[in-house]
Design a protein around this motif. Structure first.
Motif, short mmCIF file in Angstrom:
data_model
loop_
_atom_site.label_atom_id
_atom_site.label_comp_id
_atom_site.label_asym_id
_atom_site.label_seq_id
_atom_site.Cartn_x
_atom_site.Cartn_y
_atom_site.Cartn_z
N MET A 153 0.83 -1.20 0.00
CA MET A 153 0.00 0.00 0.00
C MET A 153 0.88 1.27 0.00
SD MET A 153 -3.16 -0.85 -0.25
CE MET A 153 -4.09 0.56 0.31
N GLN A 154 1.94 1.26 0.78
CA GLN A 154 2.84 2.42 0.83
C GLN A 154 3.55 2.61 -0.50
OE1 GLN A 154 3.04 4.84 3.13
NE2 GLN A 154 4.34 5.83 1.60
N SER A 155 3.94 1.51 -1.13
CA SER A 155 4.60 1.59 -2.43
C SER A 155 3.64 2.19 -3.48
CB SER A 155 5.07 0.21 -2.87
OG SER A 155 5.61 0.26 -4.16
N ALA A 156 2.38 1.74 -3.44
CA ALA A 156 1.38 2.26 -4.38
C ALA A 156 1.15 3.75 -4.14
CB ALA A 156 0.08 1.49 -4.25
N LYS A 157 1.05 4.14 -2.87
CA LYS A 157 0.85 5.55 -2.54
C LYS A 157 2.04 6.39 -3.00
CE LYS A 157 -0.29 8.79 1.16
NZ LYS A 157 0.32 9.87 0.44
N SER A 158 3.23 5.89 -2.81
CA SER A 158 4.42 6.62 -3.26
C SER A 158 4.41 6.81 -4.77
CB SER A 158 5.68 5.87 -2.84
OG SER A 158 5.81 5.85 -1.45
N THR A 159 3.99 5.78 -5.49
CA THR A 159 3.91 5.87 -6.95
C THR A 159 2.90 6.93 -7.36
OG1 THR A 159 4.53 3.55 -7.21
CG2 THR A 159 3.40 4.58 -9.07
N ILE A 160 1.72 6.90 -6.75
CA ILE A 160 0.67 7.87 -7.07
C ILE A 160 1.14 9.29 -6.72
CG2 ILE A 160 -1.63 8.69 -6.36
CD1 ILE A 160 -1.78 6.39 -8.33
N ASP A 161 1.77 9.46 -5.56
CA ASP A 161 2.27 10.77 -5.16
C ASP A 161 3.31 11.29 -6.16
OD1 ASP A 161 0.63 10.79 -2.93
OD2 ASP A 161 2.23 10.18 -1.54
N ALA A 162 4.17 10.41 -6.64
CA ALA A 162 5.20 10.81 -7.61
C ALA A 162 4.56 11.24 -8.93
CB ALA A 162 6.19 9.67 -7.83
N VAL A 163 3.56 10.49 -9.38
CA VAL A 163 2.87 10.85 -10.62
C VAL A 163 2.15 12.18 -10.46
CG1 VAL A 163 0.99 10.19 -12.18
CG2 VAL A 163 2.65 8.47 -11.44
N ALA A 164 1.48 12.37 -9.31
CA ALA A 164 0.77 13.64 -9.06
C ALA A 164 1.74 14.82 -9.09
CB ALA A 164 0.04 13.57 -7.72
N GLU A 165 2.88 14.68 -8.44
CA GLU A 165 3.86 15.76 -8.43
C GLU A 165 4.37 16.04 -9.84
OE1 GLU A 165 8.21 16.83 -6.49
OE2 GLU A 165 6.95 15.35 -5.49
N PHE A 166 4.64 15.00 -10.58
CA PHE A 166 5.10 15.11 -11.97
C PHE A 166 4.10 15.93 -12.79
CE2 PHE A 166 5.64 13.14 -16.24
CZ PHE A 166 7.00 13.38 -16.42
N LEU A 167 2.80 15.59 -12.65
CA LEU A 167 1.76 16.28 -13.41
C LEU A 167 1.56 17.71 -12.95
CD1 LEU A 167 -0.83 13.39 -13.68
CD2 LEU A 167 0.60 14.30 -15.51
N GLN A 168 1.66 17.95 -11.64
CA GLN A 168 1.51 19.30 -11.11
C GLN A 168 2.62 20.23 -11.56
OE1 GLN A 168 1.14 18.45 -6.93
NE2 GLN A 168 -1.05 18.04 -7.07
N GLN A 169 3.76 19.67 -11.92
CA GLN A 169 4.87 20.48 -12.43
C GLN A 169 4.73 20.76 -13.93
OE1 GLN A 169 8.45 18.43 -11.29
NE2 GLN A 169 8.08 18.77 -9.11
N GLY A 170 3.61 20.31 -14.49
CA GLY A 170 3.33 20.60 -15.90
C GLY A 170 3.81 19.55 -16.87
N GLU A 171 4.30 18.45 -16.37
CA GLU A 171 4.76 17.36 -17.25
C GLU A 171 3.54 16.62 -17.78
OE1 GLU A 171 7.92 17.08 -18.06
OE2 GLU A 171 8.58 18.59 -16.61
N HIS A 172 3.73 15.93 -18.92
CA HIS A 172 2.64 15.18 -19.51
C HIS A 172 3.04 13.76 -19.67
CE1 HIS A 172 0.23 18.73 -20.21
NE2 HIS A 172 1.35 19.31 -20.61
#
Length: 87
Positions: free
Chosen positions: A68-87
């Protein structure tokens, strides 16, 4: 019925809704569902459409805290990536 937009109701019903002034009753309308009359209580501007996407990380064992923590870390990383304007 709440708010609705075009193509959500059968044509005759929708046509009556759009032609009836706010605060008035429509003429009687016949549809394949029966006979109706509408009281138009309000009208608002169209709110347009919105496009959304969903990202899911599947976890085979939700009781496994490490997974569960690994999945959350992955989702958090993707969210940060997208919030920085990446596609």
């Amino acid at each position: 019925l709440g708010w609705f937009t075009v193509f959500q109701m059968v044509y005759a019903f929708e046509d009556a809704a759009y032609k009836t002034p706010v605060g008035e009753l429509s003429e009687i309308v016949r549809t394949r569902f029966g006979y109706h009359f509408l009281e138009l209580v309000g009208r608002r501007e169209a709110r347009g459409e919105i496009q959304v996407a969903h990202i899911m990380v599947r976890v085979d064992d939700a009781s496994n805290k490490s997974m569960m923590q690994s999945a959350k870390s992955t989702i958090d990383a993707v969210a940060e990536f997208l919030q920085q304007g990446e596609h």
